[in-house]
Write a protein that holds these residues in place. Structure first.
Motif, PDB file in Angstrom:
ATOM      1  N   ASN A  90     -25.633 -39.479  17.300  1.00  0.00           N
ATOM      2  CA  ASN A  90     -26.396 -38.631  18.210  1.00  0.00           C
ATOM      3  C   ASN A  90     -26.211 -37.170  17.895  1.00  0.00           C
ATOM      4  O   ASN A  90     -25.147 -36.876  17.485  1.00  0.00           O
ATOM      5  CB  ASN A  90     -26.410 -39.008  19.765  1.00  0.00           C
ATOM      6  N   GLY A  91     -27.131 -36.394  18.470  1.00  0.00           N
ATOM      7  CA  GLY A  91     -27.179 -34.786  18.078  1.00  0.00           C
ATOM      8  C   GLY A  91     -28.259 -34.128  18.385  1.00  0.00           C
ATOM      9  O   GLY A  91     -29.198 -34.411  19.234  1.00  0.00           O
ATOM     10  N   VAL A  92     -28.535 -32.946  17.472  1.00  0.00           N
ATOM     11  CA  VAL A  92     -29.345 -32.210  18.041  1.00  0.00           C
ATOM     12  C   VAL A  92     -30.261 -31.584  16.665  1.00  0.00           C
ATOM     13  O   VAL A  92     -29.684 -31.296  15.904  1.00  0.00           O
ATOM     14  CB  VAL A  92     -28.936 -30.537  18.914  1.00  0.00           C
ATOM     15  N   GLY A  95     -33.447 -28.117  18.881  1.00  0.00           N
ATOM     16  CA  GLY A  95     -33.269 -28.218  20.225  1.00  0.00           C
ATOM     17  C   GLY A  95     -33.590 -29.790  20.976  1.00  0.00           C
ATOM     18  O   GLY A  95     -33.198 -30.135  22.097  1.00  0.00           O
ATOM     19  N   LYS A  96     -33.979 -30.740  20.150  1.00  0.00           N
ATOM     20  CA  LYS A  96     -34.363 -31.831  20.471  1.00  0.00           C
ATOM     21  C   LYS A  96     -33.292 -32.690  20.349  1.00  0.00           C
ATOM     22  O   LYS A  96     -32.356 -32.667  19.329  1.00  0.00           O
ATOM     23  CB  LYS A  96     -35.515 -32.624  19.845  1.00  0.00           C
ATOM     24  N   TYR A  97     -33.377 -33.906  21.266  1.00  0.00           N
ATOM     25  CA  TYR A  97     -32.016 -34.640  21.427  1.00  0.00           C
ATOM     26  C   TYR A  97     -32.317 -36.050  20.281  1.00  0.00           C
ATOM     27  O   TYR A  97     -33.555 -36.458  20.483  1.00  0.00           O
ATOM     28  CB  TYR A  97     -31.873 -35.108  22.666  1.00  0.00           C
ATOM     29  N   GLY A 132     -35.944 -38.172  24.582  1.00  0.00           N
ATOM     30  CA  GLY A 132     -35.245 -38.094  23.275  1.00  0.00           C
ATOM     31  C   GLY A 132     -35.893 -38.673  22.038  1.00  0.00           C
ATOM     32  O   GLY A 132     -36.771 -39.685  22.310  1.00  0.00           O
TER      33      GLY A 132
ATOM     34  N   VAL B  92     -29.103 -36.192  26.903  1.00  0.00           N
ATOM     35  CA  VAL B  92     -30.361 -35.665  26.805  1.00  0.00           C
ATOM     36  C   VAL B  92     -31.005 -35.620  28.241  1.00  0.00           C
ATOM     37  O   VAL B  92     -30.588 -36.106  29.265  1.00  0.00           O
ATOM     38  CB  VAL B  92     -31.307 -36.580  26.002  1.00  0.00           C
ATOM     39  N   GLY B  95     -35.930 -34.419  27.064  1.00  0.00           N
ATOM     40  CA  GLY B  95     -36.046 -34.222  25.701  1.00  0.00           C
ATOM     41  C   GLY B  95     -35.141 -33.278  25.207  1.00  0.00           C
ATOM     42  O   GLY B  95     -34.903 -33.495  23.815  1.00  0.00           O
ATOM     43  N   LYS B  96     -34.413 -32.201  25.752  1.00  0.00           N
ATOM     44  CA  LYS B  96     -33.303 -31.342  25.287  1.00  0.00           C
ATOM     45  C   LYS B  96     -32.039 -32.014  25.112  1.00  0.00           C
ATOM     46  O   LYS B  96     -31.504 -32.639  26.064  1.00  0.00           O
ATOM     47  CB  LYS B  96     -33.246 -30.059  26.086  1.00  0.00           C
ATOM     48  N   TYR B  97     -31.336 -31.401  24.190  1.00  0.00           N
ATOM     49  CA  TYR B  97     -30.012 -31.956  23.816  1.00  0.00           C
ATOM     50  C   TYR B  97     -28.995 -31.170  24.767  1.00  0.00           C
ATOM     51  O   TYR B  97     -29.197 -29.800  24.611  1.00  0.00           O
ATOM     52  CB  TYR B  97     -29.777 -31.541  22.347  1.00  0.00           C
ATOM     53  N   GLN B 130     -28.866 -24.574  16.906  1.00  0.00           N
ATOM     54  CA  GLN B 130     -29.469 -25.655  16.664  1.00  0.00           C
ATOM     55  C   GLN B 130     -30.545 -25.680  17.835  1.00  0.00           C
ATOM     56  O   GLN B 130     -31.514 -26.581  17.949  1.00  0.00           O
ATOM     57  CB  GLN B 130     -29.064 -26.904  16.267  1.00  0.00           C
ATOM     58  N   GLY B 131     -30.468 -24.940  18.754  1.00  0.00           N
ATOM     59  CA  GLY B 131     -31.411 -25.054  20.215  1.00  0.00           C
ATOM     60  C   GLY B 131     -30.867 -25.703  21.200  1.00  0.00           C
ATOM     61  O   GLY B 131     -31.639 -26.101  22.088  1.00  0.00           O
ATOM     62  N   GLY B 132     -29.670 -26.435  21.046  1.00  0.00           N
ATOM     63  CA  GLY B 132     -29.018 -27.348  22.167  1.00  0.00           C
ATOM     64  C   GLY B 132     -28.648 -26.220  23.527  1.00  0.00           C
ATOM     65  O   GLY B 132     -28.406 -25.278  23.126  1.00  0.00           O
TER      66      GLY B 132
END
Lengths: 200, 200
Positions: A90-92, A95-97, A132, B92, B95-97, B130-132
């Motif tokens: 997992n990761g980013v 901004g999205k998971y 996600g 998550v 949707g955001k990490y 990366q926006g997390g």
């Protein structure tokens, strides 16, 4: 002798990466490296080039006994493999998971579904409901073919099995619902390009 | 005898959660439970109620030797703790990490920065770029005070140490740049409410 999880799955040790992510170059070894190695190299490339931050989780282990000979070291002398409750990666990205499981088979015509556990499917659905990005990567090792399958396209095959149907997905079925991830020099398996295509 | 990582840190075993997430109820144990236990209970609550999917990563271990007495079991007989290359928690929300590290101290007036590693700070900055959503949770165990500090507010203290300044953050400094996470019944440490306030 092969090491197996309680469910009979083989244990795949984490082998150190041979790539040098610091130099932003990844050596192009022979095809037929393990999927895990290919993905680790790919993720190292993404990280070094600030394209995404995606890691493999450590193998879950229940630690029972530890020797503590001196302050500077501890040796685990008794531990057991635990069944993973989530996916391996997992990761980013942007901004999205991102969340996925990656599996390899030596079969050449179908992928056995016993490579997955029900709680992994549950986890992936939980992640999808939370917004996600979830998918699976399936590698047919002997064919050098690797597929990217969105969770929504993987779930019907799992459901078919739960409903008493076949316990595998045919290669043809996988091809119909997946994107093939081409092998590349650098990165080796550019699954991020497929994420961009599907979700952005 | 306490088990320590090569850097001298104590090993905190993963104790099984006493909560029953399936029942959507989390028992309210005494304060003074470990931060890890409180966060595991909180994450189980979030998961059961579909509020977020956040997990603690397994402790990274380098497996060297495994006994394989029978097909149904494998016993790890030699392994070593590895220094974590990322943070302990990720997942998550909407949707955001989400990515964070959680640390506890028995000190009552300052938090020692040697609870963190440079590569964890590097990882957290990579994720932020990366926006997390990245933060740290710091618990003052004896004060029953737990703080949520955004990465951007934590970094200056790390930089101060790198520049030769003090190797800790005073409690007063933490209070000035953080949100306190109040202890609750259910969830025990509702850090998600602070995420919503800061990032959404």
């Amino acid at each position: 002798m092969a090491i197996r999880y309680p469910n009979g799955k083989k244990y795949q040790p984490n082998t150190p990466s041979t790539s040098t992510a610091q130099n932003k170059s990844v050596s192009y070894g022979k095809r037929g490296m393990s999927l895990e190695q290919d993905l680790n190299d790919t993720n190292a490339y993404y990280l070094a080039n600030k394209l995404a931050v995606i890691h493999k989780k450590p193998t879950p282990v229940q630690i029972v006994g530890v020797d503590y000979p001196k302050r500077s070291s501890a040796k685990i002398k008794e531990a057991y493999f635990k069944t993973p409750s989530t996916t391996d990666y997992n990761g980013v990205y942007n901004g999205k998971y991102i969340d996925f499981e990656a599996k390899e088979t030596k079969n050449t015509s179908s992928f056995p579904l016993n490579n997955f556990h029900q709680h992994q499917l549950t986890h992936m659905e939980d992640v999808r409901e939370q917004g996600g990005i979830v998918f699976v990567i399936i590698s047919f090792h002997r064919l050098s073919e690797v597929y990217f399958t969105r969770l929504e396209h993987f779930q019907p095959f799992w459901q078919r099995m739960l409903d008493g149907g076949r316990k595998s997905i045919t290669l043809q079925e996988i091809r119909e619902v997946s994107d093939q991830i081409p092998y590349g020099l650098n990165p080796r398996l550019d699954y991020l390009s497929i994420i961009k295509k599907h979700y952005f």
